[in-house]
Design an enzyme around this catalytic site. Sequence first.
Site, mmCIF file in Angstrom:
data_model
loop_
_atom_site.group_PDB
_atom_site.id
_atom_site.type_symbol
_atom_site.label_atom_id
_atom_site.label_comp_id
_atom_site.label_asym_id
_atom_site.label_seq_id
_atom_site.Cartn_x
_atom_site.Cartn_y
_atom_site.Cartn_z
ATOM 1 N N ASP A 257 0.831 -1.202 0.000
ATOM 2 C CA ASP A 257 0.000 0.000 0.000
ATOM 3 C C ASP A 257 0.871 1.261 0.000
ATOM 4 O O ASP A 257 1.887 1.327 0.708
ATOM 5 C CB ASP A 257 -0.887 -0.024 1.259
ATOM 6 C CG ASP A 257 -1.851 1.149 1.322
ATOM 7 O OD1 ASP A 257 -2.655 1.301 0.390
ATOM 8 O OD2 ASP A 257 -1.786 1.912 2.315
ATOM 9 N N GLU A 293 1.557 -0.372 -4.985
ATOM 10 C CA GLU A 293 0.690 0.716 -5.412
ATOM 11 C C GLU A 293 1.542 1.979 -5.561
ATOM 12 O O GLU A 293 1.987 2.544 -4.559
ATOM 13 C CB GLU A 293 -0.421 0.967 -4.382
ATOM 14 C CG GLU A 293 -1.322 2.123 -4.772
ATOM 15 C CD GLU A 293 -2.113 2.731 -3.611
ATOM 16 O OE1 GLU A 293 -3.114 3.382 -3.873
ATOM 17 O OE2 GLU A 293 -1.699 2.558 -2.441
#
Length: 558
Positions: A257, A293
């Site tokens: 993330d 990401e």
Amino acid sequence: MKRGTQLVCLLLCAALLAGCVPAKQTEESVTAPDSSGAAVDFQSSPEPVLTEQALSEIKALGESPDDNYRTWYEIFVYSFCDSDGDGIGDLQGVISKLDYLQNLGITGIWLMPIHPSMSYHKYNVSDYYAIDPDYGTMEDFETLLAECEKRNIRVILDLVVNHTGSDHGWFREAVSYLQALGDGEPDTAQCPYFDYYNFTREAKNGYTQVPGTDWFYESQFSPDMPDLNLDCPLVRQEIDAVMAFWLDKGVAGFRLDAAKEFHSGNADKNIEVLSWLQETAAAHRPDVYLVAEVWDAFSTITTFYQSGITSIFDYPFGDSGGKIITVLRNAGNAGTVSTYATALEKANAAYSGANPNYIDAPFLSNHDVGRIAGFCSGDALKTKLAGAMNLFMSGSVFVYYGEEIGMVGSGNDPSKRAPMYWNADRDSGTTNPPPGCELPDSYPFGSLEEQAGDDTSVYNYYRQAIAIRSAIPAISHGQTTAETNLNKGCVSAFRKSCDLGECIVLMNIDFSPAQVDLTGYEGWTLAAKLSADGNAITLDGAALTLPAFGTAVLVPAA
Ligand code: CA
């Protein structure tokens, strides 16, 4: 983005088409494929979408490649399926849907965070070693892993280490220490957790004041998400231990993330962290799969591939501004459509130049962006072809739950994370939308229950596209180049080449049928056809007819 609510008349769509007519090999008999030896299930398809040629190629390979070129399915556990009637999805609910996912052709699951957290989305973790009680128990998770393994489905977890939750023990210890410190200077020998976060006495953008002190902490996303100090050796030890814990359980890897915010604004330092994560995780599991990401433009993603990270989500192709939806918005405009194949070639060349071992990670939508069917304004043909454009990209492809039935959802974050639309009464699966979620009055293509028996539905199109992807390994594994001789008008044509084989994909990105002249391609056969509007994809001599938004795949003749 305006949500598409247009009802589409599926009655216009007829069944998928009959088998193949290999170029200049018309005597060759074509029999119905024997699905027993293949990794795909044609039970509900009226006609085979794969030819004997493609199936014999799969059989020649033995089994499907056991690697990280997979078809992943992103699950927000909260909204997927509730097993115990409390209205919140849970791990047992996911387990109950594994047969559904296997039947869809899914070979990997990305679970959004499952650890204890103060928020409904759980991106602020309070304990990296536990399962949120809303979702179940560690035993449930171990059962999920075992049931996935039986089905050759790998599981990756969301690793959220840019920040913790503000209720994490590390942060609470550090805050208590600073609150007791008064005007003194902090000493990490007294409180090592002071160094776990980025504390400063200077008020800066992206920082929050520690209550009762003149200290501030970095919190780029929100005050309840204090940023970890990833330069701190003890923090790295903690992350190493967390990865080892879950990999030892059988997890295949992690979705990383917010990798662009590890050190906000400092690409070099972010690349160093990604390199460290890749090496550290691979030391525990050599075939670990990491996908980062990096929500940014093509040039930034290319730069970040220099880290050696396996995968980075391919934002330049997904989301509302990505190449796929841009091309579909310009369907029928040859000047735009022809740039699709060249964009694939360009991305392949740039990413592989930065990391020769990269595996692309295409997607259309995820939990942070509006759903793709909304960007297609509820148009069935565009929604279908968007699915195939994603699924026929090389690498590890990601499908966001509900995308396979053309769910829409946009606006605030909870509305992008609505309950999976299992049936029209919304009394199956999970009934309780996340807080703040605005459900649409209706979904353009109906529920899964309504679509499952309809061979022309978005759902069955997805199943067929995934079946083709798994049956022709060059689609997922191949290096991509534009097929200049065929990339003409509104037909986008690109070639995939690798040691598992070769193929040419042709997509008609237009509302009108297209004729493609295959003169010069006598050594190729039509291996797979994917009709979006139900009209026939035919090969007559060297003349290939692609109906509106139709897709064909050629492979070298045996
Ligand atoms: Ca539940």
